[in-house]
Each structure stands twice: as structure tokens, then as C-alpha cells.
Design a protein around this motif. Structure first.
Motif, short mmCIF file in Angstrom:
data_model
loop_
_atom_site.label_atom_id
_atom_site.label_comp_id
_atom_site.label_asym_id
_atom_site.label_seq_id
_atom_site.Cartn_x
_atom_site.Cartn_y
_atom_site.Cartn_z
N GLU A 47 0.87 -1.12 0.04
CA GLU A 47 0.13 0.03 0.06
C GLU A 47 0.86 1.15 0.09
OE1 GLU A 47 -3.46 0.08 0.40
OE2 GLU A 47 -3.62 -2.07 0.38
N GLY A 48 0.47 2.52 -0.63
CA GLY A 48 1.30 3.56 -0.67
C GLY A 48 2.20 3.56 -2.08
N PRO A 49 3.39 3.99 -1.84
CA PRO A 49 3.91 4.29 -3.33
C PRO A 49 4.56 2.72 -3.68
CG PRO A 49 5.37 4.95 -1.28
CD PRO A 49 3.79 4.79 -0.78
N GLY A 50 4.71 2.79 -4.86
CA GLY A 50 5.36 1.49 -5.31
C GLY A 50 6.98 1.57 -5.41
N TRP A 51 7.38 2.75 -5.53
CA TRP A 51 8.75 2.74 -5.65
C TRP A 51 9.08 4.23 -5.04
CZ3 TRP A 51 5.84 1.42 -9.67
CH2 TRP A 51 5.98 -0.10 -9.98
N VAL A 52 10.40 4.19 -4.48
CA VAL A 52 10.84 5.40 -3.73
C VAL A 52 12.30 5.71 -4.09
CG1 VAL A 52 9.34 5.33 -1.82
CG2 VAL A 52 11.45 4.20 -1.56
N LEU A 53 12.48 7.01 -3.98
CA LEU A 53 13.88 7.39 -4.19
C LEU A 53 14.46 7.78 -2.74
CD1 LEU A 53 16.33 8.68 -5.66
CD2 LEU A 53 14.82 10.98 -6.11
N ALA A 54 15.41 6.98 -2.44
CA ALA A 54 15.93 7.20 -1.04
C ALA A 54 17.19 8.42 -1.33
CB ALA A 54 16.66 5.75 -0.72
N TYR A 55 17.19 9.18 -0.23
CA TYR A 55 18.24 10.25 0.03
C TYR A 55 19.18 9.82 1.05
CZ TYR A 55 15.47 12.97 -2.97
OH TYR A 55 14.58 13.57 -4.21
N LEU A 56 20.69 10.63 0.90
CA LEU A 56 21.58 10.25 1.88
C LEU A 56 21.67 11.81 2.36
CD1 LEU A 56 24.11 7.96 0.53
CD2 LEU A 56 22.51 7.20 2.32
N ARG A 57 22.07 12.00 3.44
CA ARG A 57 22.48 13.30 4.15
C ARG A 57 24.07 13.57 3.64
NH1 ARG A 57 18.70 17.30 4.96
NH2 ARG A 57 16.87 16.35 6.06
N VAL A 58 24.60 14.54 2.96
CA VAL A 58 25.63 14.80 2.78
C VAL A 58 25.92 16.17 3.11
CG1 VAL A 58 27.81 14.83 1.07
CG2 VAL A 58 26.02 13.05 1.04
N GLY A 59 26.70 16.32 4.04
CA GLY A 59 26.77 17.96 4.36
C GLY A 59 25.71 18.55 4.84
N GLY A 60 24.72 17.93 5.39
CA GLY A 60 23.57 18.35 5.94
C GLY A 60 22.39 18.66 4.93
N ARG A 61 22.73 18.25 3.56
CA ARG A 61 21.88 18.29 2.36
C ARG A 61 21.47 17.09 1.81
NH1 ARG A 61 23.65 22.20 -2.18
NH2 ARG A 61 21.24 22.25 -2.24
N PRO A 62 20.20 16.70 1.55
CA PRO A 62 19.90 15.48 1.14
C PRO A 62 20.43 15.29 -0.46
CG PRO A 62 18.05 17.03 0.96
CD PRO A 62 19.20 17.70 1.49
N VAL A 63 20.99 14.03 -0.89
CA VAL A 63 21.56 13.54 -2.12
C VAL A 63 21.01 12.36 -2.52
CG1 VAL A 63 23.67 13.13 -3.22
CG2 VAL A 63 23.71 14.76 -1.59
N ALA A 64 20.55 12.40 -3.71
CA ALA A 64 19.64 11.30 -4.28
C ALA A 64 20.50 10.16 -4.37
CB ALA A 64 19.22 11.55 -5.46
N ASP A 65 20.21 9.08 -3.74
CA ASP A 65 21.11 7.70 -3.28
C ASP A 65 20.84 6.50 -4.28
OD1 ASP A 65 23.21 6.08 -2.45
OD2 ASP A 65 21.55 5.27 -1.45
N SER A 66 19.49 6.09 -4.08
CA SER A 66 18.99 4.77 -4.69
C SER A 66 17.43 4.79 -4.99
CB SER A 66 19.59 3.35 -3.94
OG SER A 66 19.28 3.70 -2.66
#
Length: 112
Positions: A47-66
């Protein structure tokens, strides 16, 4: 010498028998494929989203990871829901990697 009959009537009879045999074999193959397909596990999207984009925190900013399937526990806490098309685009043209655990690239038909 050939093992086949030399005359046309017997060759036609043999041909007819082979066609009938091939039809029976093909019908049996279809039955077995249907039965085996029914036994294969089917992944039900959460239930909910079928796929998600996960972010990492690099230097306090979110960076797209996987990219992950929506219920993957490896996605982390910072995620963005994606549609099927957005997830496919991110994996193919966006340069975002697929999770090695949940394999969204396989679910999306990018890899088998």
C-alpha cells in the motif's frame, strides 16, 4: 536407405500423425506452463508508493542515492515516492542506482 516410406499416401499419413502429435505436445506444454505460473510467488506491491527514491545526507543536504521498492527496509528515512515512469527514468536516464536487495530494476522490467 531412408527410414521414411517411399510413397506419397503413407508419407501424408505420417505427416498427419506427426501434426496431431505435435498439437498434443503443445497443448500439454501450455497446461504445464499454466500450472507452473500459478505456483510461482507473486510479489504484491505495498500500500502506498510502489517505488521510492532514497536520499543520503551529505553535508546536511539530501543527495539522491538509490531507487527502492516501496516496502524495502533498506530505503532509509528520507524518501520521495515515485511513479512507475519516474522510477524507470531515474534508473535508466537519471543515473540513480537500484537497491541490491529489493531489485526495483527487475520489477520495472529493466533487468531480468
Amino acid at each position: 536407405m531412408s527410414e521414411l516410406p517411399p510413397d506419397l499416401p503413407r508419407l501424408r499419413t505420417l505427416e498427419h500423425w506427426l501434426v496431431l502429435s505435435l498439437d498434443r505436445v503443445r497443448a500439454r506444454i501450455a497446461e504445464v506452463e499454466t500450472r507452473e505460473a500459478a505456483l510461482r510467488p507473486v510479489r504484491v506491491l505495498p500500500e502506498g508508493p510502489g517505488w521510492v527514491l532514497a536520499y543520503l545526507r551529505v553535508g546536511g543536504r539530501p543527495v539522491a542515492d538509490s531507487i527502492h521498492i516501496g516496502d524495502c527496509r533498506m530505503a532509509g528515512k528520507i524518501t520521495k515516492p515515485l511513479s512507475r515512469d519516474e522510477a524507470r527514468h531515474a534508473l535508466t536516464a537519471g543515473g540513480i542506482r537500484a537497491c541490491d536487495i529489493c531489485r526495483p530494476d527487475s520489477d520495472l522490467g529493466i533487468l531480468d
